[in-house]
Design a protein around this motif. Structure first.
Motif, PDB file in Angstrom:
ATOM      1  N   ALA A   1     -10.044 111.059 -20.436  1.00  0.00           N
ATOM      2  CA  ALA A   1     -11.205 111.611 -19.746  1.00  0.00           C
ATOM      3  C   ALA A   1     -12.501 111.130 -20.381  1.00  0.00           C
ATOM      4  O   ALA A   1     -13.475 110.786 -19.684  1.00  0.00           O
ATOM      5  N   LEU A   2     -12.525 111.103 -21.726  1.00  0.00           N
ATOM      6  CA  LEU A   2     -13.703 110.608 -22.431  1.00  0.00           C
ATOM      7  C   LEU A   2     -13.962 109.150 -22.100  1.00  0.00           C
ATOM      8  O   LEU A   2     -15.115 108.729 -21.879  1.00  0.00           O
ATOM      9  N   HIS A   3     -12.863 108.383 -22.022  1.00  0.00           N
ATOM     10  CA  HIS A   3     -12.978 106.959 -21.711  1.00  0.00           C
ATOM     11  C   HIS A   3     -13.556 106.758 -20.308  1.00  0.00           C
ATOM     12  O   HIS A   3     -14.411 105.891 -20.095  1.00  0.00           O
ATOM     13  N   ARG A   4     -13.114 107.592 -19.346  1.00  0.00           N
ATOM     14  CA  ARG A   4     -13.628 107.474 -17.984  1.00  0.00           C
ATOM     15  C   ARG A   4     -15.123 107.801 -17.933  1.00  0.00           C
ATOM     16  O   ARG A   4     -15.901 107.166 -17.209  1.00  0.00           O
ATOM     17  N   ARG A   5     -15.514 108.812 -18.706  1.00  0.00           N
ATOM     18  CA  ARG A   5     -16.935 109.167 -18.731  1.00  0.00           C
ATOM     19  C   ARG A   5     -17.786 108.041 -19.323  1.00  0.00           C
ATOM     20  O   ARG A   5     -18.888 107.750 -18.851  1.00  0.00           O
ATOM     21  N   GLN A   6     -17.212 107.384 -20.350  1.00  0.00           N
ATOM     22  CA  GLN A   6     -17.917 106.259 -20.959  1.00  0.00           C
ATOM     23  C   GLN A   6     -18.073 105.101 -19.969  1.00  0.00           C
ATOM     24  O   GLN A   6     -19.125 104.471 -19.888  1.00  0.00           O
ATOM     25  N   LEU A   7     -16.990 104.831 -19.214  1.00  0.00           N
ATOM     26  CA  LEU A   7     -17.054 103.756 -18.225  1.00  0.00           C
ATOM     27  C   LEU A   7     -18.088 104.069 -17.142  1.00  0.00           C
ATOM     28  O   LEU A   7     -18.853 103.200 -16.714  1.00  0.00           O
ATOM     29  N   ALA A   8     -18.107 105.347 -16.701  1.00  0.00           N
ATOM     30  CA  ALA A   8     -19.057 105.736 -15.659  1.00  0.00           C
ATOM     31  C   ALA A   8     -20.501 105.606 -16.153  1.00  0.00           C
ATOM     32  O   ALA A   8     -21.394 105.172 -15.419  1.00  0.00           O
ATOM     33  N   ALA A   9     -20.720 105.979 -17.413  1.00  0.00           N
ATOM     34  CA  ALA A   9     -22.065 105.867 -17.974  1.00  0.00           C
ATOM     35  C   ALA A   9     -22.498 104.414 -18.070  1.00  0.00           C
ATOM     36  O   ALA A   9     -23.678 104.074 -17.862  1.00  0.00           O
ATOM     37  N   ALA A  10     -21.510 103.527 -18.380  1.00  0.00           N
ATOM     38  CA  ALA A  10     -21.846 102.108 -18.538  1.00  0.00           C
ATOM     39  C   ALA A  10     -22.129 101.444 -17.189  1.00  0.00           C
ATOM     40  O   ALA A  10     -22.840 100.431 -17.126  1.00  0.00           O
ATOM     41  N   THR A  11     -21.581 102.016 -16.115  1.00  0.00           N
ATOM     42  CA  THR A  11     -21.742 101.392 -14.806  1.00  0.00           C
ATOM     43  C   THR A  11     -23.213 101.268 -14.425  1.00  0.00           C
ATOM     44  O   THR A  11     -23.651 100.253 -13.856  1.00  0.00           O
ATOM     45  N   ALA A  12     -24.014 102.298 -14.748  1.00  0.00           N
ATOM     46  CA  ALA A  12     -25.443 102.249 -14.419  1.00  0.00           C
ATOM     47  C   ALA A  12     -26.135 101.085 -15.125  1.00  0.00           C
ATOM     48  O   ALA A  12     -27.011 100.422 -14.553  1.00  0.00           O
ATOM     49  N   ASP A  13     -25.703 100.821 -16.378  1.00  0.00           N
ATOM     50  CA  ASP A  13     -26.291  99.695 -17.109  1.00  0.00           C
ATOM     51  C   ASP A  13     -25.903  98.366 -16.469  1.00  0.00           C
ATOM     52  O   ASP A  13     -26.724  97.437 -16.398  1.00  0.00           O
TER      53      ASP A  13
END
Length: 889
Positions: free
Chosen positions: A758-770
């Motif tokens: 779950a933490l990994h998915r949140r990290q990926l989602a946060a990186a998508t905006a960048d």
């Protein structure tokens, strides 16, 4: 005249003439050249080749042999006389009567009155062919039998010179034909029309041995056989067709009932359409062949015999579906054919449940294949339509067939329903390539008869006397020595040699039990025996190394079995019998042995089953086995007739060709009784503990149990105890609490893994905006390229790409993502939005553009494709290559 009566009349005719009736051998024999017995003479090959003397005092025999030929499966139903399974009635003479006797016997049976036991055929309707230069046979037909010369035709080697198609016995033949009348074809005899003139009996004058070669007339004649022999083959099905007055072999009393059932299940009518008639015949023929193969121990699989059986069953299902069947049909077909065949083969009744279970299980699996194949076809058809084409490519149809087992007939039918065509020529070309490869491989694997001529004098003149049931040592005379396939008179120190003794206590490998180990000594000479094999069921061959001294033919030697080896081997073999009996208690009588292997301390047992054993069943089998060990039952062995052993309930191994006298091994009275020639303990308690290691699949429909016995079982249990004690110490828990403790730790680990994911998915989602900030306009497209952190998994690339596509929406955009891992691999992905695909962008094309600079390749669908490369230094060049491609559009 019913088929069963035809069989009885044939056997009675030849028994009355002094022939010994020989039961049919199983369809599976230990022959490197044959998947199945394909001719009536196959079980008699050792006698024709002179490798063994026939065990018949009269030197003559008769049989009705089960045969299967599958080279022309596609022809079944198209021709009206071709069966994959057939019953070959034959009479055999080993150096007794020759051409005149064979011809006379055949004529008397065919034309003899029904009241006198004959077939009552009109002699004016019979024609014969002989080999081109066989004046002797032609004269017998004309002068002895009185057949008009104009009804005796001479044909060449391809038609009238018989061999099995591989090295072995051969010779000229004379074939007997029945004229069915002008409504079936042109006048002129067999050479003019072999549809009107139906071949019913082939009389082979077996006098030569053929060498290597391909085809019916392209081989070398090596020379004469030791004796002139007779081998004949009368087709029971063809005679039934004529005597029952039906159009073809599929409409006889044995097969027509299956066609009737097929009409009921499909709603189609036999005789209405030629294409449907072929399918009805396929169902009838293949149902019988499949049933007989399963009866003799074959299970569906992907290789060899199993593949043939699977192919037959799938052709039945396919044909029924094309006729209109919508549900399961196999149980009705197989049950019907068992009903028609049981009067001739009573053993079918004992295996009825097992046969039905095997066939029905395979049908269920194939119906699932058809369902998944339908989905695959629909996707392929949609791809064809979206491209504007009207034809499904041959390689796509072939992939459906070869990879997914989807029949071409159904592919073509569904394509027509979808308004498409199939590139049948392309499909056929790929199928032809596959067949050519298979034939080449088959030819490469065929190696003719092993050269047993070097053993021939020993096999016939000096059979080995085995005394090993009661003795572990015995003195014997050295009858022969062989080195490198040639006989020698002496063997010196350091050489490997095969030793033939007249008396031996050493068990030769058979029935799943490995051959004994031991020694041969004479004076100061000692040979280490590494293996013992049997030749022609009569000759024991000791494969040995001369450790010191030398040995010569004619000398007396002492053969000694390694006592430790024999003791542990007997434990394992007797343990195998207990496992078999326990398995049948747990699963029932349909759990039939499909093979075994036992050696000191270890055993494995193969059995026919479509389903895995549950842990509870495996525990129950182990418990029952050890209860039998603890019962200390006596292990009794005795010899009796085969019929008497079967009447007592003794179990026989599938594929084994037993003689008239058999050895029965009984443990615990009715608990275990099997036909077996192996060595065994005296009491069940001597087996020691039996530890079942587990069970697994070794092929479609075949499972395997493995176990330790005796001291090896004890050592295994000791290791397991040490492992449990170690875990208990590490986890600080008593051994009886270990399962709960491990389950708790497992649950904690799973929870932690979910948290990390779950933490990994949140990290990926946060990186998508960048990553979105890196998008730029290239021509008419938005291009987003990004190098993700090292170690990002391929699945994460897809997750990020999907998120980016959703955020971008419908505008024409291309996304290129790449990363590198610690092994030097470069996973990469190209995605295209719907707007980009509409403008002609294909992710599968761009994946190749990017793949070049990173030394990789990949593929996928128009909207998303993935690949992997090996050169991370080329990632930036790959991004530029995709950008250049888009800019130039």
């Amino acid at each position: 005249m019913q088929t069963h009566e035809i069989r009885e009349r044939f056997i009675a005719h030849f028994v009355k003439a002094g022939h010994v009736e020989v039961p049919s051998a199983p369809l599976i024999l230990d022959d490197p050249n044959l998947l199945f017995v394909n001719a009536g003479m196959v079980p008699f090959k050792p006698y024709f080749l002179g490798q063994q003397n026939p065990p018949f005092a009269s030197g003559t025999a008769t049989s009705i042999q089960k045969c299967v030929r599958t080279l022309d499966i596609e022809e079944v139903g198209i021709t009206t006389r071709h069966n994959t399974f057939f019953q070959m009635a034959g009479n055999f003479s080993f150096g007794q009567y020759f051409k005149e006797g064979a011809i006379t016997h055949a004529w008397n049976l065919l034309t003899g009155s029904v009241a006198d036991g004959g077939f009552g055929m009109d002699p004016d309707r019979l024609w014969v062919t002989v080999y081109l230069d066989d004046d002797e046979a032609a004269d017998i037909w004309e002068k002895k039998i009185g057949l008009p010369k104009e009804r005796i035709q001479r044909l060449g080697m391809a038609d009238n010179y018989w061999s099995m198609g591989i090295p072995g016995p051969c010779g000229p033949c004379s074939e007997i034909y029945y004229d069915r009348g002008p409504e079936y074809g042109a006048d002129g005899g067999p050479e003019a029309d072999d549809n009107r003139y139906m071949e019913i009996w082939n009389l082979v004058f077996m006098q030569n041995e053929r060498g290597e070669g391909i085809g019916k007339d392209n081989f070398e004649i090596l020379g004469p056989l030791p004796k002139k022999n007779i081998d004949t083959g009368l087709g029971i099905e063809r005679v039934a067709c004529l005597l029952q007055g039906v159009e073809n072999v599929y409409e006889t009393d044995l097969l027509r009932p299956v066609i009737d059932v097929a009409e009921q299940l499909t709603g189609a009518t036999y005789g209405a359409k030629h294409a449907d008639d072929i399918r009805f015949r396929v169902i009838a023929d293949h149902s019988r062949t499949a049933m007989m193969l399963i009866l003799d121990g074959v299970t569906p699989g992907n290789e060899g015999r199993g593949y043939i059986l699977r192919r037959l069953l799938r052709r039945i299902i396919r044909s029924a579906r094309l006729l209109g069947a919508t549900g399961e049909t196999m149980e009705r077909f197989i049950a019907t054919i068992m009903d028609t065949m049981t009067p001739s083969y009573p053993e079918i009744a004992d295996s009825r449940g097992r046969i039905l279970d095997t066939a029905v299980t395979e049908e269920k699996a194939f119906l699932r294949t058809l369902e998944s194949g339908t989905h695959l076809f629909e996707r392929a058809a949609e791809s064809v339509r979206s491209s504007g084409a009207k034809t499904l490519a041959g390689d796509q149809a072939f992939a459906l067939h070869d990879t997914y087992g989807f029949p071409i007939d159904l592919t073509m039918e569904m394509a027509a329903e979808a308004g498409l065509e199939v590139d049948r020529a392309g499909f056929d070309a790929l199928m032809a390539e596959q067949r050519d490869r298979a034939k080449a491989d088959s030819r490469a694997k065929k190696h003719g008869h092993a050269d047993l001529s070097v053993y021939r004098e020993f096999v016939d003149e000096h059979p080995t006397v085995f005394v090993g049931y009661d003795n572990l040592k015995a003195e014997g005379r050295v009858l022969g020595l062989l080195q490198g396939g040639a006989t020698v008179t002496r063997a010196a120190e350091g050489t490997d040699v095969e030793v033939i003794l007249d008396i031996t206590p050493m068990y030769a490998e058979a029935g799943g039990q490995l051959g004994d180990r031991g020694a041969i000594t004479l004076g100061d000479t000692r040979l280490r025996v590494n293996d013992v094999q049997k030749i022609g069921k009569k000759l024991w061959v000791h494969k040995a190394t001369v450790e010191n001294g030398e040995i010569g033919v004619g000398e007396q030697a002492l053969a000694s079995v390694d006592e430790g080896w024999r003791h542990a081997a007997r434990q394992a073999h007797s343990g195998t019998h207990l496992i078999h009996a326990a398995l049948r208690q747990v699963l029932g009588p349909n759990a039939v042995q499909a093979g075994s292997m036992n050696k000191p301390g270890y055993l494995r047992f193969d059995f026919n089953s479509a389903r895995a054993l549950t842990p509870e069943q495996l525990t129950e089998i182990e418990t029952i086995t050890n209860q039998a060990v603890d019962a200390d039952w006596a292990v009794n062995t005795f010899e009796t007739s085969l019929d008497e052993a079967k009447a007592m309930g003794a179990l026989a191994l599938f594929g084994e060709n037993y003689g008239d006298r058999v050895r029965v091994v009984e443990i615990g009275g009715p608990f275990s009784m099997e036909l077996c020639g192996g060595t065994h303990v005296a009491h069940s308690s001597q087996i020691g503990p039996v530890s079942v290691l587990g069970e697994a699949s070794v092929g479609s429909g075949v499972r395997r149990i493995e176990a330790y016995s005796g001291l090896d079982s004890f050592r295994y249990l000791s290791r397991e105890r040490a492992l449990v004690e170690g875990l208990a110490t590490s986890l600080k828990a008593p051994s009886d609490e270990l399962p709960d403790r491990i389950a708790q730790l497992t649950e904690k680990l799973k929870a932690a893994e979910k948290e990390i994911a779950a933490l990994h998915r949140r990290q990926l989602a946060a990186a998508t905006a960048d990553y979105l900030k890196q998008a730029r306009q290239v021509g008419d497209f938005t291009l987003l390229t990004a190098r993700l952190p090292e170690g990002t998994a391929g699945g994460d690339l897809r997750t990020v790409a999907t998120d980016l596509k959703n955020r971008i929406g419908a505008e024409p955009a291309v996304i290129v993502l790449a990363t590198a891992d610690d092994r030097g691999k470069v996973p990469f992905l190209v995605a295209a939005t719907g707007g980009a695909v509409e403008r002609g962008v294909r992710a599968g094309d761009l994946i190749r553009v990017f793949g070049g600079p990173v030394g990789g390749r990949g593929g996928g669908k128009p909207d998303m494709a993935q690949g992997s490369g090996s050169d991370a230094s080329g990632i930036d060049a790959g991004f530029r290559a995709v950008e250049d491609d888009l800019r130039n559009r």
